[in-house]
Design a protein around this motif. Structure first.
Motif, PDB file in Angstrom:
ATOM      1  N   GLN A   1      -2.246 -20.751   3.887  1.00 61.04           N
ATOM      2  CA  GLN A   1      -1.898 -19.805   5.241  1.00 61.04           C
ATOM      3  C   GLN A   1      -1.492 -18.436   4.693  1.00 61.04           C
ATOM      4  OE1 GLN A   1       0.004 -22.018   8.311  1.00 61.04           O
ATOM      5  NE2 GLN A   1      -0.428 -20.435   9.880  1.00 61.04           N
ATOM      6  N   ALA A   2      -0.418 -18.788   3.714  1.00 62.41           N
ATOM      7  CA  ALA A   2       0.345 -17.507   3.349  1.00 62.41           C
ATOM      8  C   ALA A   2      -0.295 -16.452   2.789  1.00 62.41           C
ATOM      9  CB  ALA A   2       1.539 -18.143   2.248  1.00 62.41           C
ATOM     10  N   ALA A   3      -1.435 -16.950   1.821  1.00 61.67           N
ATOM     11  CA  ALA A   3      -2.137 -16.205   1.012  1.00 61.67           C
ATOM     12  C   ALA A   3      -2.922 -15.200   2.080  1.00 61.67           C
ATOM     13  CB  ALA A   3      -3.179 -16.842   0.121  1.00 61.67           C
ATOM     14  N   GLN A   4      -3.566 -15.896   3.223  1.00 62.51           N
ATOM     15  CA  GLN A   4      -4.501 -15.290   4.075  1.00 62.51           C
ATOM     16  C   GLN A   4      -3.509 -14.274   5.065  1.00 62.51           C
ATOM     17  OE1 GLN A   4      -6.108 -18.115   6.879  1.00 62.51           O
ATOM     18  NE2 GLN A   4      -7.851 -16.377   7.542  1.00 62.51           N
ATOM     19  N   ALA A   5      -2.297 -14.470   5.154  1.00 61.83           N
ATOM     20  CA  ALA A   5      -1.583 -13.783   6.102  1.00 61.83           C
ATOM     21  C   ALA A   5      -0.933 -12.679   5.268  1.00 61.83           C
ATOM     22  CB  ALA A   5      -0.139 -14.442   6.515  1.00 61.83           C
ATOM     23  N   GLU A   6      -0.801 -12.850   3.969  1.00 62.10           N
ATOM     24  CA  GLU A   6      -0.029 -11.716   3.153  1.00 62.10           C
ATOM     25  C   GLU A   6      -1.211 -10.872   2.880  1.00 62.10           C
ATOM     26  OE1 GLU A   6       2.725 -10.927   2.264  1.00 62.10           O
ATOM     27  OE2 GLU A   6       3.498 -12.930   2.815  1.00 62.10           O
ATOM     28  N   GLY A   7      -2.933 -11.455   2.822  1.00 62.64           N
ATOM     29  CA  GLY A   7      -3.954 -10.272   2.479  1.00 62.64           C
ATOM     30  C   GLY A   7      -3.989  -9.454   3.848  1.00 62.64           C
ATOM     31  N   LEU A   8      -3.504 -10.029   5.163  1.00 65.57           N
ATOM     32  CA  LEU A   8      -3.882  -9.377   6.314  1.00 65.57           C
ATOM     33  C   LEU A   8      -2.934  -8.286   6.482  1.00 65.57           C
ATOM     34  CD1 LEU A   8      -4.720 -11.933   8.986  1.00 65.57           C
ATOM     35  CD2 LEU A   8      -6.178 -10.132   8.250  1.00 65.57           C
ATOM     36  N   LEU A   9      -1.642  -8.505   5.782  1.00 61.90           N
ATOM     37  CA  LEU A   9      -0.398  -7.574   5.846  1.00 61.90           C
ATOM     38  C   LEU A   9      -0.697  -6.441   4.816  1.00 61.90           C
ATOM     39  CD1 LEU A   9       2.367  -6.763   6.284  1.00 61.90           C
ATOM     40  CD2 LEU A   9       3.365  -8.294   4.835  1.00 61.90           C
ATOM     41  N   GLY A  10      -1.491  -6.840   3.769  1.00 52.32           N
ATOM     42  CA  GLY A  10      -1.721  -5.903   2.635  1.00 52.32           C
ATOM     43  C   GLY A  10      -2.707  -4.861   3.226  1.00 52.32           C
ATOM     44  N   SER A  11      -3.596  -5.337   4.109  1.00 52.52           N
ATOM     45  CA  SER A  11      -4.734  -4.340   4.777  1.00 52.52           C
ATOM     46  C   SER A  11      -3.966  -3.573   5.813  1.00 52.52           C
ATOM     47  CB  SER A  11      -5.995  -5.174   4.911  1.00 52.52           C
ATOM     48  OG  SER A  11      -5.662  -6.206   5.874  1.00 52.52           O
ATOM     49  N   ALA A  12      -3.277  -3.900   6.539  1.00 46.34           N
ATOM     50  CA  ALA A  12      -2.604  -3.278   7.708  1.00 46.34           C
ATOM     51  C   ALA A  12      -1.719  -2.388   7.016  1.00 46.34           C
ATOM     52  CB  ALA A  12      -1.691  -4.389   8.498  1.00 46.34           C
ATOM     53  N   LEU A  13      -1.168  -2.636   6.082  1.00 46.47           N
ATOM     54  CA  LEU A  13      -0.373  -1.500   5.082  1.00 46.47           C
ATOM     55  C   LEU A  13      -1.217  -0.233   4.617  1.00 46.47           C
ATOM     56  CD1 LEU A  13       2.427  -3.297   3.048  1.00 46.47           C
ATOM     57  CD2 LEU A  13       2.694  -1.615   5.037  1.00 46.47           C
ATOM     58  N   SER A  14      -2.289  -0.741   4.253  1.00 44.57           N
ATOM     59  CA  SER A  14      -3.101   0.301   3.416  1.00 44.57           C
ATOM     60  C   SER A  14      -3.824   1.331   4.764  1.00 44.57           C
ATOM     61  CB  SER A  14      -4.065  -0.227   2.464  1.00 44.57           C
ATOM     62  OG  SER A  14      -5.060  -1.179   3.221  1.00 44.57           O
ATOM     63  N   LYS A  15      -3.993   0.738   5.708  1.00 42.71           N
ATOM     64  CA  LYS A  15      -4.528   1.294   7.025  1.00 42.71           C
ATOM     65  C   LYS A  15      -3.582   2.367   7.283  1.00 42.71           C
ATOM     66  CE  LYS A  15      -7.338  -1.393   9.355  1.00 42.71           C
ATOM     67  NZ  LYS A  15      -7.595  -2.688  10.075  1.00 42.71           N
ATOM     68  N   PHE A  16      -2.496   1.910   7.444  1.00 36.44           N
ATOM     69  CA  PHE A  16      -1.225   2.603   8.033  1.00 36.44           C
ATOM     70  C   PHE A  16      -1.023   3.842   6.912  1.00 36.44           C
ATOM     71  CE2 PHE A  16       3.116   4.225   7.315  1.00 36.44           C
ATOM     72  CZ  PHE A  16       3.159   4.653   8.504  1.00 36.44           C
ATOM     73  N   PHE A  17      -1.112   3.563   5.793  1.00 40.93           N
ATOM     74  CA  PHE A  17      -0.852   4.822   4.774  1.00 40.93           C
ATOM     75  C   PHE A  17      -2.046   5.890   4.665  1.00 40.93           C
ATOM     76  CE2 PHE A  17       2.186   1.771   2.327  1.00 40.93           C
ATOM     77  CZ  PHE A  17       3.143   2.980   2.540  1.00 40.93           C
ATOM     78  N   ALA A  18      -3.240   5.245   5.076  1.00 41.05           N
ATOM     79  CA  ALA A  18      -4.495   6.228   5.158  1.00 41.05           C
ATOM     80  C   ALA A  18      -4.244   7.021   6.304  1.00 41.05           C
ATOM     81  CB  ALA A  18      -5.616   5.382   5.420  1.00 41.05           C
ATOM     82  N   VAL A  19      -3.635   6.552   7.363  1.00 43.29           N
ATOM     83  CA  VAL A  19      -3.120   7.324   8.694  1.00 43.29           C
ATOM     84  C   VAL A  19      -2.090   8.348   8.391  1.00 43.29           C
ATOM     85  CG1 VAL A  19      -2.388   7.131  10.879  1.00 43.29           C
ATOM     86  CG2 VAL A  19      -4.411   5.538  10.463  1.00 43.29           C
ATOM     87  N   ALA A  20      -1.118   7.849   7.791  1.00 41.33           N
ATOM     88  CA  ALA A  20      -0.246   8.790   7.300  1.00 41.33           C
ATOM     89  C   ALA A  20      -0.540  10.014   6.531  1.00 41.33           C
ATOM     90  CB  ALA A  20       0.916   8.051   6.458  1.00 41.33           C
ATOM     91  N   GLU A  21      -1.744   9.816   6.026  1.00 44.98           N
ATOM     92  CA  GLU A  21      -2.273  10.974   5.493  1.00 44.98           C
ATOM     93  C   GLU A  21      -2.238  12.440   6.170  1.00 44.98           C
ATOM     94  OE1 GLU A  21      -4.263  12.040   1.649  1.00 44.98           O
ATOM     95  OE2 GLU A  21      -2.721  10.688   2.342  1.00 44.98           O
ATOM     96  N   ALA A  22      -2.782  11.981   7.386  1.00 43.23           N
ATOM     97  CA  ALA A  22      -2.899  13.234   8.188  1.00 43.23           C
ATOM     98  C   ALA A  22      -1.614  13.866   8.913  1.00 43.23           C
ATOM     99  CB  ALA A  22      -3.764  12.858   9.415  1.00 43.23           C
ATOM    100  N   TYR A  23      -0.341  13.169   8.421  1.00 42.78           N
ATOM    101  CA  TYR A  23       0.836  13.860   9.071  1.00 42.78           C
ATOM    102  C   TYR A  23       1.545  14.391   7.924  1.00 42.78           C
ATOM    103  CZ  TYR A  23      -0.296  11.247  13.213  1.00 42.78           C
ATOM    104  OH  TYR A  23      -1.003  10.728  14.184  1.00 42.78           O
ATOM    105  N   PRO A  24       1.394  15.973   7.611  1.00 40.98           N
ATOM    106  CA  PRO A  24       2.386  16.442   6.418  1.00 40.98           C
ATOM    107  C   PRO A  24       3.704  16.352   6.592  1.00 40.98           C
ATOM    108  CG  PRO A  24       1.055  18.084   7.920  1.00 40.98           C
ATOM    109  CD  PRO A  24       0.496  16.492   8.359  1.00 40.98           C
TER     110      PRO A  24
END
Lengths: 423, 184
Positions: free
Chosen positions: B86-109
């Motif tokens: 369960q931990a591996a799955q949850a950590e995987g989801l957290l990782g992708s949520a983070l990378s999505k956020f950093f992709a969004v942050a791209e648009a905010y100079p």
């Protein structure tokens, strides 16, 4: 990996024993030549005492002496987060039990080294010039190479071998100088002591005193070269990304930002030899393999980055000759390389205020030599050197007269020492 | 007398070998345990860093509340996860949520110019690396240990001493093998 370290350790122990025997032989023949047969044992005892004292001094403060000699200063996480994080990442990848101390050396010459008699009391040092030039991936490759030295116990071996070499050189120097300035005394004891035997021993002692330091250095440097390849292989294994170290080596060897002022005994511990320019040629006195050769092997690594793959890549680029011990790597499964890490290159905050962040533009070799010669002349003429924060070195003559001098580049005022710049 | 001495010698050698093999197995197993602890430490560190990130980014990305909330929720889920799977799955989801956020942050100079944000980003991507390297070292250690447990003759000692094979740590989602792409 572990078997490789063990085989390395056996070999290192053998090498230290050989060097110690050279040292004992030197002591024996010198003692004998001065005071006959009884003096031989006395000579061995003196040589061993010198060795043990040097060893103890090194054990007590070894890494501190070395780091101080190279001008390093310890940093914490807040001083240089990226460097500190990279070291921690590689500590985890290498499976070291303790976090090594991290040092920065203020020098534009890009280089790095590791010290430490024990893996849990080790330290890594990088120059500010290295930090200014490398990307995160490249820095990771270099740090992994240094932690590879710690993991493979190279730092321990190099310290031991360095101390033994130092003792041999010291005793040989003492003897040769003693002969030159006080030769009469040995002739005296010649007549009193063993006569013929002592005369033969004196010849042997002389030959040994001349040859032993060379022999000790040869052993030391030969071992150091093989270890560089092994540390490169370890770096590829830890980072899963040999291209990082390869491009770091390209940058480091391409930079002509002057040399680091370090002693010869310290040279094998750096990632590239700080005392020599990068060159294709490799002599038996080289502490490092030619950098171009190391880059070629690293670039030949594609896909699999295990030690066995490094060995294969080495053989491929060296017409079948090996460098690591193939026998110790059987049954090692391939390790896949990874893709380049995202280039989230967070600009490192200026690490040390006042330190020249960027290196001075590269000078051709001839101009550098001329500069060095000029510097020596100016030093002997009593010039004072002031390093300005912008990277310019100001040379002030002895009778300048004014209490301040202005930097021609950034116009900062530097106070002059009140004694008028005595060297 | 002589055969007795030879027999005694053989027994001594066998006992010595057994002790050596047993200690080797214990060392390998301890290394596996330590490596697992390392992964745990880094996962916790990632959880600790996220509130800081959310706090810093909140003011800048007003229009992207959803991505930030996804990160917060994924963190909460990862912290409550029970068991390795369960931990591996949850950590995987957290990782992708983070990378999505950093992709969004791209648009905010403005956000990208914030030194605090940059520092947290370096810490997070480094922690991401550390998780990767800890996993790498853990799997290498498991491989060494399992080889010892399975291969002749150490498998006899492993059987006597009840040394069980250890499990590899693989992330659930194959796309999670790569470090999240954080671009600038």
């Amino acid at each position: 990996m572990w078997e490789l370290i063990q085989s390395n350790r056996r070999k290192s122990a053998l090498l230290i024993v050989i060097m110690a025997l050279v040292l004992a032989g030197l002591g024996l023949s010198i003692g004998w030549s001065i005071a006959g047969e009884g003096g031989g044992f006395f000579g061995v005892a003196v040589a061993m005492i010198i060795w043990i004292v040097m060893l103890l001094v090194n054990l007590a403060a070894g890494e501190n002496i070395l780091l101080a000699a190279a001008g390093g200063r310890e940093i914490a996480h807040a001083d240089a987060p990226q460097l500190f994080n990279v070291v921690e990442e590689m500590k985890i990848a290498a499976g070291l039990t303790a976090m090594p101390k991290v040092y920065i050396i203020d020098s534009p010459a890009p280089n790095a080294f590791a010290v430490g008699l024990k893996a849990d009391r080790a330290a890594v040092a990088v120059t500010s010039g290295l930090l200014a030039r490398l990307t995160r991936d490249e820095l990771q490759g270099v740090v992994a190479h240094e932690l590879g030295h710690i993991k493979n116990r190279d730092t321990m071996f190099m310290t031991l071998a360095g101390v033994t070499m130092g003792a041999v050189i010291l005793i040989a120097d003492l003897y040769v100088n003693g002969l030159r300035f006080g030769g009469g005394r040995s002739r005296d004891s010649n007549e009193r002591g063993g006569g013929q035997g002592a005369a033969i021993m004196m010849v042997i002692a002389l030959v040994l005193a001349i040859l032993a330091p060379i022999l000790a250095q040869l052993l030391y440097f030969a071992c150091s070269r093989r270890r560089e390849y092994l540390a490169d292989a370890s770096s590829a294994q830890f980072t899963r990304y040999p291209a990082g170290l390869a491009s770091a080596l390209v940058k480091i060897s391409g930079a002509q930002a002057g040399k680091l002022e370090v002693s010869r005994a310290l040279a094998p511990m750096f990632i590239v030899n700080p005392l020599a320019a990068a060159s294709e040629s490799s002599s038996i006195f080289s502490t490092h393999p030619p950098t171009t050769d190391r880059i070629r092997v690293l670039r030949a690594l594609t896909g699999d980055v295990s030690l066995a793959a490094y060995e294969a890549a080495f053989q491929q680029t060296h017409n079948g000759a090996g460098v690591l011990r193939a026998a110790s790597m059987q049954g090692v499964t391939p390790i896949e390389a990874r893709a380049a890490a995202p280039s989230a290159a967070v600009p490192e905050p200026p690490v040390l205020p006042g330190a020249p962040a960027m290196a001075a533009p590269a000078l051709p070799a001839a101009a550098q030599q001329w500069r060095a010669a000029q510097h020596l002349v100016q030093l002997s003429a009593g010039y004072t050197t002031i390093a300005c924060a912008c990277g310019v070195n100001l040379k002030v003559p002895q009778h300048y007269g004014l209490p301040f001098v202005e930097c021609p580049k950034c116009h900062q005022q530097h106070p002059l020492p009140p004694d008028g710049g005595q060297p | 007398m002589m055969p007795l001495l030879i027999l005694l010698g053989v027994i001594v050698v066998l006992v010595l070998w057994f002790v050596g093999a047993y200690n080797g197995l214990v060392n390998a197993r301890n290394q596996v345990k330590n490596a697992w602890a390392q992964i745990d430490v880094q996962l916790k560190r990632r959880h600790d860093l996220i509130p800081n990130l959310v706090e810093t980014a909140k003011g800048y990305v007003a229009h992207e509340r959803g991505t930030l909330e996804a990160v917060t929720q994924a963190r909460a889920a990862a912290m409550q996860a029970q068991g390795a799977g369960q931990a591996a799955q949850a950590e995987g989801l957290l990782g992708s949520a983070l990378s999505k956020f950093f992709a969004v942050a791209e648009a905010y100079p403005d956000l990208k110019a914030n030194t605090n944000f940059l520092a947290i980003q370096e810490e997070l991507s480094s922690t991401e690396n550390k998780i990767g390297f800890a996993r790498q070292f853990y799997n290498d250690s498991v491989m060494v240990y399992n080889t010892k447990v399975q291969s002749i003759p150490t498998n006899i000692v492993a059987g006597v001493g009840h040394f069980e094979k250890a499990e590899f740590f693989e992330l659930q989602d194959a796309t999670q093998r790569e470090v999240p792409q954080v671009k600038f």
